[in-house]
Scaffold this active site. Structure first.
Site, mmCIF file in Angstrom:
data_model
loop_
_atom_site.group_PDB
_atom_site.id
_atom_site.type_symbol
_atom_site.label_atom_id
_atom_site.label_comp_id
_atom_site.label_asym_id
_atom_site.label_seq_id
_atom_site.Cartn_x
_atom_site.Cartn_y
_atom_site.Cartn_z
ATOM 1 N N CYS A 73 -31.118 105.242 58.235
ATOM 2 C CA CYS A 73 -32.486 105.761 58.276
ATOM 3 C C CYS A 73 -33.439 104.594 58.514
ATOM 4 O O CYS A 73 -33.324 103.549 57.872
ATOM 5 C CB CYS A 73 -32.836 106.452 56.962
ATOM 6 S SG CYS A 73 -31.690 107.767 56.499
ATOM 7 N N ARG A 123 -33.566 99.752 51.360
ATOM 8 C CA ARG A 123 -32.701 98.563 51.327
ATOM 9 C C ARG A 123 -32.348 98.088 52.738
ATOM 10 O O ARG A 123 -31.243 97.618 52.987
ATOM 11 C CB ARG A 123 -31.436 98.865 50.512
ATOM 12 C CG ARG A 123 -31.767 99.274 49.094
ATOM 13 C CD ARG A 123 -30.591 99.275 48.142
ATOM 14 N NE ARG A 123 -31.062 99.804 46.876
ATOM 15 C CZ ARG A 123 -30.809 101.040 46.429
ATOM 16 N NH1 ARG A 123 -30.035 101.853 47.141
ATOM 17 N NH2 ARG A 123 -31.314 101.464 45.296
ATOM 18 N N ASP A 167 -42.200 105.038 43.503
ATOM 19 C CA ASP A 167 -41.388 103.958 42.941
ATOM 20 C C ASP A 167 -42.260 102.712 43.003
ATOM 21 O O ASP A 167 -42.489 102.140 44.083
ATOM 22 C CB ASP A 167 -40.094 103.781 43.744
ATOM 23 C CG ASP A 167 -38.928 103.388 42.867
ATOM 24 O OD1 ASP A 167 -39.172 102.821 41.788
ATOM 25 O OD2 ASP A 167 -37.764 103.639 43.259
ATOM 26 N N LYS A 206 -39.924 104.422 38.705
ATOM 27 C CA LYS A 206 -40.456 105.684 39.233
ATOM 28 C C LYS A 206 -41.574 106.207 38.324
ATOM 29 O O LYS A 206 -41.375 106.375 37.119
ATOM 30 C CB LYS A 206 -39.339 106.718 39.340
ATOM 31 C CG LYS A 206 -38.224 106.324 40.303
ATOM 32 C CD LYS A 206 -37.131 107.384 40.337
ATOM 33 C CE LYS A 206 -35.972 106.934 41.206
ATOM 34 N NZ LYS A 206 -35.276 105.727 40.662
ATOM 35 N N ARG A 217 -32.734 97.648 35.352
ATOM 36 C CA ARG A 217 -34.189 97.718 35.182
ATOM 37 C C ARG A 217 -34.563 98.579 33.988
ATOM 38 O O ARG A 217 -35.383 98.200 33.165
ATOM 39 C CB ARG A 217 -34.835 98.274 36.449
ATOM 40 C CG ARG A 217 -36.323 98.567 36.319
ATOM 41 C CD ARG A 217 -36.914 98.962 37.658
ATOM 42 N NE ARG A 217 -36.807 97.868 38.605
ATOM 43 C CZ ARG A 217 -36.750 98.009 39.924
ATOM 44 N NH1 ARG A 217 -36.766 99.223 40.450
ATOM 45 N NH2 ARG A 217 -36.670 96.958 40.704
ATOM 46 N N TYR A 218 -33.998 99.770 33.906
ATOM 47 C CA TYR A 218 -34.302 100.686 32.808
ATOM 48 C C TYR A 218 -33.406 100.361 31.614
ATOM 49 O O TYR A 218 -32.294 99.850 31.777
ATOM 50 C CB TYR A 218 -34.090 102.125 33.247
ATOM 51 C CG TYR A 218 -34.979 102.560 34.394
ATOM 52 C CD1 TYR A 218 -36.304 102.936 34.173
ATOM 53 C CD2 TYR A 218 -34.488 102.593 35.694
ATOM 54 C CE1 TYR A 218 -37.111 103.329 35.219
ATOM 55 C CE2 TYR A 218 -35.296 102.990 36.753
ATOM 56 C CZ TYR A 218 -36.605 103.356 36.512
ATOM 57 O OH TYR A 218 -37.407 103.749 37.547
ATOM 58 N N ASP A 264 -41.590 104.137 50.310
ATOM 59 C CA ASP A 264 -41.726 102.778 49.788
ATOM 60 C C ASP A 264 -42.341 101.853 50.842
ATOM 61 O O ASP A 264 -42.057 101.991 52.038
ATOM 62 C CB ASP A 264 -40.364 102.226 49.376
ATOM 63 C CG ASP A 264 -39.755 102.963 48.203
ATOM 64 O OD1 ASP A 264 -40.520 103.452 47.345
ATOM 65 O OD2 ASP A 264 -38.515 103.067 48.140
ATOM 66 N N CYS A 318 -23.562 102.359 55.723
ATOM 67 C CA CYS A 318 -23.912 103.772 55.793
ATOM 68 C C CYS A 318 -23.353 104.331 57.095
ATOM 69 O O CYS A 318 -23.289 103.609 58.103
ATOM 70 C CB CYS A 318 -25.428 103.984 55.783
ATOM 71 S SG CYS A 318 -26.253 103.551 54.241
ATOM 72 N N CYS A 363 -35.425 102.895 55.462
ATOM 73 C CA CYS A 363 -34.550 102.582 54.327
ATOM 74 C C CYS A 363 -35.155 101.554 53.377
ATOM 75 O O CYS A 363 -35.604 100.481 53.795
ATOM 76 C CB CYS A 363 -33.211 102.070 54.854
ATOM 77 S SG CYS A 363 -32.041 101.627 53.559
ATOM 78 N N ARG A 388 -29.759 102.440 31.692
ATOM 79 C CA ARG A 388 -29.046 102.779 32.915
ATOM 80 C C ARG A 388 -29.110 101.639 33.930
ATOM 81 O O ARG A 388 -30.011 100.806 33.890
ATOM 82 C CB ARG A 388 -29.572 104.069 33.533
ATOM 83 C CG ARG A 388 -31.062 104.136 33.725
ATOM 84 C CD ARG A 388 -31.515 105.597 33.753
ATOM 85 N NE ARG A 388 -32.924 105.779 34.003
ATOM 86 C CZ ARG A 388 -33.866 105.704 33.077
ATOM 87 N NH1 ARG A 388 -33.548 105.404 31.826
ATOM 88 N NH2 ARG A 388 -35.141 105.920 33.379
#
Length: 451
Positions: free
Chosen positions: A180, A185, A383, A390, A163-164, A346, A176, A183, A167
């Site tokens: 959470c 994702r 975000d 961000k 995206r950037y 998010d 995981c 999350c 990076r």
């Protein structure tokens, strides 16, 4: 066998407003003078807090300290079913119903260590709310999406998001150790055989893409959680990425040090330090997570030369008050973790019960800046949905202009002048004030009067 370090008996239990005094020297049992005990260096010790010891004794009485401190044992014995949860926690009807209704990705998964931090009777305890489902997860509110950040749109090869400009985000796994409930994702984690898959052949294709794009200088490994990958496999990936000449440094995004601190072994840190410059962003939620075990894990990583930063999601009724957030940020500094980001939650499908107005985040940042060390003041970011990246959101300390002077306010609400001839900053604030807008000290926002 070395008797493990324990927290002093006066320490309160997590989940009841507890904060560990992990800087107090641990208590080590004395051994008989004959024969003399073998000398064991601090590198081989791992603390076992009194609270963890009591939880283990009650619910895992046949498990040795060595097994409990084995990260692979923790992963194998994750709490994943309704029956397992009810053994250690008195579930509310809402929680029980939500677990019974669950299908697909983002299953229940909690390490025994982290389960010991959850309040067994209070369903409103912060850490418990972040890891045990409620039926609010199945409600989709306006503006929510399964992939709100548009990561799939910016995926160039499976698992690699570009995206950037300079990076990339490298999604290494869908696993995981602890899931959470908010999350970002949630669409892709914890589901074997689902739409998203991960493999070393996929890693290689991602590495080849990075090799073909010399503008990429920074790679963030995420997932899932990269630190749940075994040492050998993780080293293969790090070595492969380090072989790319234009890739200047690597980052790992992880929650493992806070939910599975036993994973941070001497073997792992010895391996990681071979791939510097290597940075790490650790997901923390609440000061109740700052246990002696977590302090040891972060100490090992910092001693390996890895700069540590924190990422915290702002969550309703969990950490959305100044006192909680200040205790977390100050506590992180004590264990050598620099607060980096506070995220506005998010708009992931089924997370409306976690989100707060953006003003709450601004209020917290305003309450930190100037009232504690700048090192404890992270950047508050949104975000942006749809792939905007961000965006920092900060209180406005600019009051306006008076001729050649820029008018500023400080953390105490005082007004100060800075000579700024020919400057333009502050003109918009002047317009707002002239239009009758009121300046809100708590957030730094201007509010126009209602017509």
């Amino acid at each position: 066998m070395l008797k493990e370090e324990v927290e002093p008996s006066s320490s309160p239990k997590p989940g009841c407003g507890a904060t560990y005094n992990f800087l107090t020297p641990a208590v080590v049992s004395k051994t008989a003078p004959h024969p003399a005990p073998k000398k064991i260096t601090p590198l081989h010790r791992f603390p076992l807090s009194l609270h963890s010891r009591e939880f283990k004794k009650e619910f895992y009485p046949d498990v040795s300290v060595a097994e409990w401190n084995d990260w692979k044992w923790q992963v194998r014995h994750r709490i994943k079913s309704l029956k397992e949860l009810e053994r250690v926690i008195k579930l509310s009807p809402d929680e029980r119903s939500a677990i019974e209704s669950h299908t697909g990705p983002l299953p229940v998964g909690i390490t025994p260590y982290y389960a010991s931090l959850l309040d067994p009777v209070n369903p409103l305890q912060g850490l418990r709310r972040t890891h045990i489902p409620v039926n609010g997860e199945y409600l989709r509110s306006p503006g929510e999406a399964d992939d709100p950040l548009g990561e799939d749109h910016d995926t160039t090869t499976p698992g690699l998001v570009h995206r950037y400009p300079d990076r990339v985000l490298f999604l290494t796994t869908g696993f995981c150790s602890t899931y959470c409930r908010y999350c970002t994702r949630s669409r892709m984690v914890g589901e074997t055989g689902g739409e998203y898959t991960f493999s070393t052949s996929q890693w290689e294709k991602a590495a080849q893409y990075i090799e073909a794009h010399p503008e990429i200088r920074d790679c963030l490994l995420s997932g899932g959680d990269p630190l749940t990958i075994g040492d050998d496999k993780l080293e293969w990936l790090l070595a492969r990425l380090r072989s790319i000449k234009h890739l200047e440094f690597l980052r790992i995004g992880t929650k493992v040090p806070s939910v599975l601190p036993q994973r941070i072994t001497p073997q792992l840190t010895r391996m990681l330090k071979r791939y510097h410059p290597l940075w790490m962003s650790i997901h923390f939620t609440h000061p109740d997570e700052l246990t002696p075990e977590v302090a040891e894990a972060c100490t090992r990583l910092a001693d390996a030369g890895i700069p540590l930063g924190s990422q915290t999601v702002l969550l309703k009724g969990i950490n959305d008050d100044l006192d909680t957030m200040k205790r977390l940020m100050q506590g992180l500094l004590k264990i050598r973790v620099r607060p980096y980001y506070i995220y506005q939650c998010d708009p992931v499908s089924g997370t409306s019960h976690f989100r707060v107005p953006v003003e709450k985040g601004l209020e917290i940042i305003k309450g930190l800046r100037g009232h504690t060390t700048g090192y404890a003041c992270p950047t508050f970011v949104i975000d942006a949905p749809g792939g905007g990246g961000k965006i920092p959101v900060q209180p406005d300390y600019i009051v306006g202009r008076d001729g050649d002077d820029l008018l500023l306010t400080n953390f105490e609400g005082g007004t100060y002048r800075y000579p700024d001839p020919q400057g333009k900053v502050g003109a918009s604030q002047n317009f707002l004030r002239q239009s009758g807008a009121a300046h809100e000290a708590e957030t730094g926002l201007y509010h126009l009067p209602l017509l």
